[in-house]
Write an enzyme that holds these catalytic residues in place. Structure first.
Site, short mmCIF file in Angstrom:
data_model
loop_
_atom_site.label_atom_id
_atom_site.label_comp_id
_atom_site.label_asym_id
_atom_site.label_seq_id
_atom_site.Cartn_x
_atom_site.Cartn_y
_atom_site.Cartn_z
N ASP A 176 0.85 -1.20 0.00
CA ASP A 176 0.00 0.00 0.00
C ASP A 176 0.88 1.24 0.00
OD1 ASP A 176 -2.99 -0.90 1.95
OD2 ASP A 176 -2.28 -1.49 -0.03
N HIS A 214 -6.02 2.64 -4.72
CA HIS A 214 -6.28 2.76 -3.27
C HIS A 214 -7.13 3.99 -2.96
CE1 HIS A 214 -5.82 1.28 0.69
NE2 HIS A 214 -4.83 2.05 1.11
N HIS A 239 -8.51 8.22 0.26
CA HIS A 239 -8.44 7.24 1.35
C HIS A 239 -9.60 7.38 2.34
CE1 HIS A 239 -6.37 4.72 4.45
NE2 HIS A 239 -5.79 4.21 3.39
N HIS A 260 3.28 -2.34 4.02
CA HIS A 260 3.27 -0.91 3.75
C HIS A 260 4.67 -0.45 3.36
CE1 HIS A 260 -0.59 -1.14 5.91
NE2 HIS A 260 -0.90 -0.05 5.23
#
Length: 305
Positions: free
Chosen positions: A127, A178, A182, A275
């Site tokens: 991510d 993504h 967010h 991440h």
């Protein structure tokens, strides 16, 4: 004789004066309303009010007396599609990854992904909400190991790191969506959900890159509305079968602990979520890949799921 005439004249004059000065006695009659008993007066007043009431007001009163059915409230979950917010979670049990039956059923119905087939293949995903300086090193390691991964980028990452995004694509990695900002997608309307996804596609297109079919709901929060809205426009949700607390840049796990944690979570079919803001991840990624290879694992692509 004169006296007789004078007497008669005086008598006649007196009679005339008496007749002209007569005033009949005054009758103190009460007003008409005072002649009615109190209850009669009230009835008269009520009758007058009913007569004077405008027709429109009478209609309004009758409408207010009727029970109107409640109006349906418009929500994103119309047409038997649930807007219930669901937080994704996973559980490793007997070497197999499980999640809530309700979530697993929805993901299956809308072709979402959280785990692959029970084969010795893992799917490496990252991510990218912002850049902390470690993505270039991660890309270097993947290139050295000959491993492809998927990188889920936010709108702000694409705007601020266009060269990194181009490098990710040029080196053969998948780019996932993504969302633009967010958000919790389960709290958005279908049009807002679609905007969050299409905005990232637009930013990628501006870099000469194709749009992606894979999207990852921020924080793993979803609903049937989210999955259906995305699915109707060609998107598939990608969750995970392993993740750990690696995103806190000021509270990173020790590299050895990070390595041990990732390897313990890797089982056949695992979709590994890491991440790229994690220093520890960037330092141990090469060792993790080598260890998994030594255990007989290969690294697959989300395109194969």
């Amino acid at each position: 004789m004169k006296r007789v005439l004078l007497f008669l004249f005086s008598a006649v004059l007196a009679s005339l004066l008496a007749a002209c000065s007569y005033i009949p006695p005054v009758q103190n009659n009460p007003p008409i309303s005072e002649g009615h008993p109190p209850e009669v007066i009230e009835e008269v007043k009520e009758e007058e009010e009913e007569i004077d009431l405008p027709e429109e007001e009478e209609i309004k009163e009758s409408e207010e007396e009727e029970d109107e059915p409640p109006r349906p409230v418009e929500t994103p979950g119309q047409d038997n599609v649930s807007a219930k917010s669901l937080s994704f979670w996973y559980q490793l049990k007997a070497g197999r990854v499980n999640t809530a039956p309700e979530i697993e059923q929805l993901l299956a119905e809308y072709e979402g992904i959280f785990v692959g087939p029970p084969q010795k293949t893992v799917y490496l995903t990252f991510d990218l909400g912002y850049e902390a300086g470690f993505t270039p090193k991660i890309l270097d390691t993947l290139q050295q190991q000959g491993v492809k991964a998927a990188f889920f980028v936010t709108g702000s990452f694409v705007k601020n790191q266009p060269q990194l995004v181009k490098r990710i694509a040029s080196e053969g990695h998948l780019i996932g969506n993504h969302t633009e900002s967010h958000p919790d997608l389960s709290q958005l309307s279908p049009s807002e959900i679609l905007h969050e996804l299409k905005a990232v596609d637009g930013l990628l297109a501006a870099l000469g890159l194709p749009s992606t079919e894979f999207f990852r709901p921020p924080q793993g929060v979803l609903s049937e509305v989210v999955l259906k809205t995305a699915g109707d426009h060609g998107y598939r949700a990608v969750l995970w079968s392993f993740a750990y607390r690696d995103w806190l840049t000021d509270n990173q796990p020790e590299p050895e602990l990070a390595k041990k944690t990732i390897l313990a979570g890797a089982v056949p079919g695992s979709v590994l979520l890491l991440h790229a803001v994690s220093r520890s991840n960037s330092e141990v990624l090469g060792e993790v890949i080598e260890e998994l290879k030594s255990r007989g694992y290969s690294f697959g692509s989300l395109n194969d799921l």
